[in-house]
Design an enzyme around this catalytic site. Structure first.
Site, PDB file in Angstrom:
ATOM      1  N   ALA A 170       0.808  -1.218   0.000  1.00 58.52           N
ATOM      2  CA  ALA A 170       0.000   0.000   0.000  1.00 58.52           C
ATOM      3  C   ALA A 170       0.839   1.265   0.000  1.00 58.52           C
ATOM      4  O   ALA A 170       0.445   2.271  -0.595  1.00 58.52           O
ATOM      5  CB  ALA A 170      -0.932   0.011   1.211  1.00 58.52           C
ATOM      6  N   LYS A 220       8.462   9.440   3.358  1.00 60.94           N
ATOM      7  CA  LYS A 220       7.178   9.337   2.671  1.00 60.94           C
ATOM      8  C   LYS A 220       6.057   9.430   3.697  1.00 60.94           C
ATOM      9  O   LYS A 220       6.047   8.711   4.691  1.00 60.94           O
ATOM     10  CB  LYS A 220       7.079   8.008   1.922  1.00 60.94           C
ATOM     11  CG  LYS A 220       5.692   7.694   1.355  1.00 60.94           C
ATOM     12  CD  LYS A 220       5.288   8.679   0.264  1.00 60.94           C
ATOM     13  CE  LYS A 220       3.875   8.402  -0.251  1.00 60.94           C
ATOM     14  NZ  LYS A 220       3.705   7.094  -0.874  1.00 60.94           N
ATOM     15  N   HIS A 249       1.448  11.385   0.029  1.00 57.88           N
ATOM     16  CA  HIS A 249       0.167  10.866  -0.466  1.00 57.88           C
ATOM     17  C   HIS A 249      -0.829  11.287   0.601  1.00 57.88           C
ATOM     18  O   HIS A 249      -0.906  10.694   1.668  1.00 57.88           O
ATOM     19  CB  HIS A 249       0.270   9.340  -0.605  1.00 57.88           C
ATOM     20  CG  HIS A 249      -1.024   8.625  -0.822  1.00 57.88           C
ATOM     21  ND1 HIS A 249      -1.111   7.480  -1.594  1.00 57.88           N
ATOM     22  CD2 HIS A 249      -2.279   8.840  -0.362  1.00 57.88           C
ATOM     23  CE1 HIS A 249      -2.361   7.032  -1.586  1.00 57.88           C
ATOM     24  NE2 HIS A 249      -3.086   7.848  -0.842  1.00 57.88           N
ATOM     25  N   HIS A 323      -4.966  -1.171  -1.417  1.00 53.38           N
ATOM     26  CA  HIS A 323      -5.195  -0.541  -0.113  1.00 53.38           C
ATOM     27  C   HIS A 323      -5.987  -1.420   0.851  1.00 53.38           C
ATOM     28  O   HIS A 323      -6.561  -0.938   1.816  1.00 53.38           O
ATOM     29  CB  HIS A 323      -5.852   0.825  -0.314  1.00 53.38           C
ATOM     30  CG  HIS A 323      -4.932   1.792  -0.972  1.00 53.38           C
ATOM     31  ND1 HIS A 323      -3.878   2.385  -0.320  1.00 53.38           N
ATOM     32  CD2 HIS A 323      -4.865   2.220  -2.259  1.00 53.38           C
ATOM     33  CE1 HIS A 323      -3.221   3.160  -1.160  1.00 53.38           C
ATOM     34  NE2 HIS A 323      -3.797   3.069  -2.345  1.00 53.38           N
TER      35      HIS A 323
END
EC number: 3.5.1.5
Length: 570
Positions: A170, A220, A249, A323
């Site tokens: 994911a 990240k 993200h 996900h």
């Protein structure tokens, strides 16, 4: 003696004014200058110039500016220009771009580009040469991704993961010092440059900083770990101190805040916004507005590139798998549906063509394809030319401006964004010799040869039991640049400055070249080559209509693309 242009091109490659078609697209590039023209154009073979006493100087030793490798008559396609030149390599780095040969008998030989007994030659006439591609969004799920990436001319991977764990499937995150150390050891054996992204989530600075000190090349932030304003602020605080990049993200569900809250947490600091259109994730429905900000470095992932009649249908299933969602849970399905918007995907095509979205990447094995970054970049460029026509800046009927804009999206711009442009990302003197040769008819689809650090690492080559290299089956195969201890010389592991200063490479027994990530925090959209446009992007929250400067951005999905089934059996 004079020969006609056709004969010259067949012997030495195209020269100034000649145009070359890219694969089966409608894109044509024109040679802007030629540094090899005149005197005796250097080429190799029986009866050719590169023989001892002619184009090769047999008296100089390697210590006397003699090259290790010369690529002859290459048509270079780079952010720096589209031009013909010889490329000289020594000690794994580009040391000269100009004209190679024997200066004792030839005019115009570029200093440091002497061909001698120590020199190997690659005949690049008739080939297009680009810098190795840089994919900044890779889920490290399967090491076989590397071969697929090399086949499409990708030589550097930035990302995270530990294999097919749910967290890695994911999120592009390698969490914590222990996992980072194990992945640094694992990637020692991969024939590709690597940078590992740590997890940008923690209630305090220490859990984030310890990952940078362990060898992470960046951070990240991902909504599946909680893309909260607090996490964003803490990660950027660490990044500013450590000089690494933060990729984000953001929060699709807008649970921890809306786009405005995320921008407030970023507070003008530079950040790399992954899949900025939003199908890959991010504030629904207006995450793409980030692409217009001067401190945001926006990139796309390749499943939405370009917009076709199949794009929407394939996304839902991909999203559910990646996900960890369930088809029988209505909230999970609603979450997936909220990310797939035809209107913003259509506008994404045009934002690339305008130079507003600056970079491309894959999202490999997590809603993206590891071997299609270069391919889908040029499919997007071709679709835009067909639908929008030539750019206003074009001259002589060529597509040079558009070509430089699009090649920059997967070479120099991701290198700048991740702090590695001093090593890779372009064909310039002083850069690591990661170079990709393409036959024009296969450009962007299947690399002819991939050079890593001055040695061929991957090539289209025939049956290894044949009497010559060309009999079928011709297919991409690993070469000597990937074998034995040489793999450590031809590849770079990028790490934070603090981890290198603390001796992490020696502590872990790493043998590969180590590259320092730097100059990540003093950059912005203005530094994105050929893709530096800032503007206000308005997205209607009800209709998802996208406007830039009052103009609606939309285009039709296409039924057919170049660089597709013509080139692949499967």
């Amino acid at each position: 003696m004079k020969i006609n242009r056709q004969q010259y091109a067949e012997s030495y490659g195209p020269t100034v004014g000649d145009q070359v078609r890219l694969a089966d697209t409608d894109l044509w590039i024109e040679v802007e200058k030629d540094t090899t023209y005149g005197d005796e154009a250097v080429n190799f073979g029986g009866g050719k110039v590169l023989r001892e006493g002619m184009g090769e100087n047999g008296t100089y030793t390697r210590t006397e500016n003699v090259l290790d490798l010369l690529l002859t008559n290459a048509l270079i396609l780079d952010y720096t220009g589209i031009y013909k030149a010889d490329i000289g390599v020594k000690d794994g780095y580009i040391v000269g771009i100009g004209k190679g040969g024997n200066p004792d008998i030839m005019d115009g030989v570029t200093p440091n580009m002497i061909v001698g007994t120590a020199t190997e030659v690659i005949a690049a006439e008739g080939k297009i040469v680009t810098a190795g591609g840089i994919d900044t969004h890779v889920h490290f799920i399967n090491p076989d991704q590397v071969d697929v990436a090399l086949a499409n001319g990708i030589t550097t991977l930035f990302g995270g993961g530990t294999g097919p764990a749910e967290g890695s499937k994911a999120t592009t995150v390698t969490p914590g010092p222990w996992n980072i150390e194990k992945m640094l050891k694992s990637t020692e054996g991969l024939p590709i440059n690597v940078g590992i992204l740590g997890k940008g989530h923690g209630s305090s600075i220490a859990p984030i900083m310890e990952q940078i000190d362990a060898g992470a090349a960046g951070l990240k932030i991902h909504e599946d770990w909680g893309a909260t304003p607090a996490s964003i602020d803490r990660s950027l605080t660490v990044a500013d101190e450590a000089d690494v990049q933060v990729a984000i993200h953001s929060d699709t569900l807008n649970e921890a805040g809306f786009l405005e809250d995320t921008l407030r947490a970023i507070n003008g600091r530079v950040i790399h916004s992954f899949h900025v259109e939003g199908a890959g994730g991010g504030h629904a429905p207006d995450i793409m507005a980030m692409a217009g900000h001067p401190n945001v470095l926006p990139s796309s992932t390749n499943p939405t590139r370009p917009f076709t009649v199949n794009t929407i249908d394939e996304h839902l299933d991909m999203l559910m798998v990646c996900h960890h969602l369930k088809q029988n849970i209505p909230e999970d399905v609603a979450f997936a549906d909220s990310r797939i918007r035809p209107e913003t995907i259509a506008a994404e095509d045009i934002l690339h063509d305008l130079g507003i979205i600056s970079m491309m990447s894959t999202d490999a094995l997590a809603m993206g394809r590891a071997g299609e970054m270069v391919l889908r970049t040029w499919q997007t460029a071709d679709k835009m030319k067909k639908q929008r026509g030539p750019l206003a800046e074009e001259k002589n009927g060529s597509d040079n401006f558009r070509a430089k804009r699009y090649v920059s999206k997967y070479t120099i711009n991701p290198a700048i964004a991740q702090g590695i442009a001093h090593e890779v990302g372009s064909i310039e003197e002083g850069k690591f010799a990661d170079l990709v040769l393409w036959e024009p008819k296969f450009f962007g689809v299947k690399a002819d040869r991939v050079i890593k650090g001055g040695i061929i690492a991957y090539a289209q080559i025939g049956d290894p039991s044949a009497s010559i290299p060309t009999p079928q089956p011709v297919m991409g195969r690993r070469m000597y640049g990937t074998v034995g201890d040489l793999i450590h010389d031809t590849n770079i592991t990028f790490m934070s400055k603090s981890s290198i200063q603390q001796g992490v490479p020696a502590k872990l027994g790493l043998k590969r070249r180590i590259g320092t990530v730097k100059n990540c925090r003093n950059i912005g959209k203005k530094d994105m080559k050929w893709n530096d446009v800032t503007t206000d992007i308005d997205i209607n929250p009800e209709t998802y209509e996208v406007k830039v400067d009052g103009e609606v951005l939309t285009c039709e999905p296409v039924k057919e693309l170049p660089m597709a089934q013509r080139y692949f059996l499967f």
